[in-house]
Design an enzyme around this catalytic site. Structure first.
Site, mmCIF file in Angstrom:
data_model
loop_
_atom_site.group_PDB
_atom_site.id
_atom_site.type_symbol
_atom_site.label_atom_id
_atom_site.label_comp_id
_atom_site.label_asym_id
_atom_site.label_seq_id
_atom_site.Cartn_x
_atom_site.Cartn_y
_atom_site.Cartn_z
ATOM 1 N N CYS A 1 -3.674 0.087 -3.021
ATOM 2 C CA CYS A 1 -4.347 0.373 -1.755
ATOM 3 C C CYS A 1 -3.689 1.575 -1.089
ATOM 4 O O CYS A 1 -2.564 1.925 -1.412
ATOM 5 C CB CYS A 1 -4.281 -0.858 -0.844
ATOM 6 S SG CYS A 1 -2.647 -1.625 -0.767
ATOM 7 N N CYS B 1 0.830 -1.206 0.000
ATOM 8 C CA CYS B 1 0.000 0.000 0.000
ATOM 9 C C CYS B 1 0.868 1.261 0.000
ATOM 10 O O CYS B 1 1.991 1.253 0.507
ATOM 11 C CB CYS B 1 -0.889 0.031 1.244
ATOM 12 S SG CYS B 1 -2.195 -1.213 1.205
#
Ligand code: N1C
Length: 248
Positions: free
Chosen positions: A163, A82
């Site tokens: 993400c 992420c």
């Protein structure tokens, strides 16, 4: 004579396959650094090269489908942590320059992106060879060519997998920094997951004034695509290259 010319290997309007395509793929694969985001099911470069070649060899170069690349993609699906993904449109070199020292990742840092970066390829029905004379051009010949479909499939996977905060580097010297027809515009932005935050940077070229801004119509269009998907949006404009890269 014209008819002969157009029916032969010369008939497309785009650049032909890169010389030594197979050799380059093999070498890039063998030399690919084993980093955290490079996890892929197979580290078998022989297998990856074969999957790449069989995706398009002997096939009509205007009839590429996602399925043609499925085996290849499955062999080397990347997992990027992420907050590390950097997207771009018309700003590849700048985005890579920004990403590298910060440990961020562009698609060209993943295994498949690095294999194909700056290469061209297409085949010819009934032939085991690449067409090194010409390949279909997106505008003049067909959209469903193997190069375009490859980047679309890879870019979609990349955007879907993102993400946290995703960054995108856009060219603020253009009238429309966001272009709905680009891969970022038609494939990546519409495939970001809900709850992701997109951070856009509008960077203008040295010596050129900014022409688009965070409040301009192209960015407004991007905002509306994102808000439909519940993707949060942050935008910074009026940045020179040096400001953006952190050199003052
Ligand atoms: O059409 P674009 O840019 O908006 O595509 C860029 C966008 C990036 O965020 C990447 O993640 O889509 C991904 N991507 C590549 O990584 C890539 N490498 C090389 C898309 N295209 C890529 N290419 C080639 O550049 C490919 O041939 C494609 O058609 C161009 C797109 O460049 P662009 O218009 O500047």
């Amino acid at each position: 004579i014209y008819k002969w010319y157009r029916s032969g290997l010369n008939r497309w309007h785009g650049l032909g396959s890169t010389a030594d395509f197979q050799k380059i793929i093999q070498e890039r694969c063998d030399n690919y650094p084993q980093q955290i985001w490079s996890y892929s099911r197979s580290r078998n470069c022989q297998e990856i090269k074969q999957a790449f070649m069989s995706a398009f060899i002997s096939k009509d170069p205007c009839k590429a489908t996602k399925e043609d690349y499925r085996r290849l993609i499955d062999l080397a699906d990347p997992t990027v942590p992420c907050n590390k993904i950097v997207l771009w449109s018309k700003t590849k070199e700048l985005a890579r320059e920004y990403a590298k020292p910060r440990g961020l990742v562009t698609l060209e840092d993943t295994l498949l992106g690095s294999l194909a970066d700056d290469l061209h390829w297409c085949g010819e029905p009934g032939s085991p060879d690449l067409n090194t004379w010409s390949c279909p051009d997106w505008k003049k010949d067909c959209r469903t060519n193997y190069l375009t479909v490859f980047w679309e499939v890879l870019s979609k996977r990349f955007a879907e997998s993102a993400c946290g905060t995703v960054q995108v580097v856009l060219d603020g010297s253009l009238e429309n920094a966001f272009n709905e027809m680009s891969i970022f515009g038609r494939v990546e932005a519409p495939n970001l997951k809900p709850m992701v935050t997109l951070q856009a940077w509008l960077v203008h070229d040295p010596g050129k004034p900014p022409r688009d801004s965070c409040s301009g119509s192209s960015i407004t269009k991007l905002k509306s695509i994102l808000s439909e998907r519940n993707v949060r949006f942050i935008c910074r404009d009026n940045l020179s290259r040096d400001e953006f890269l952190g050199r003052f």
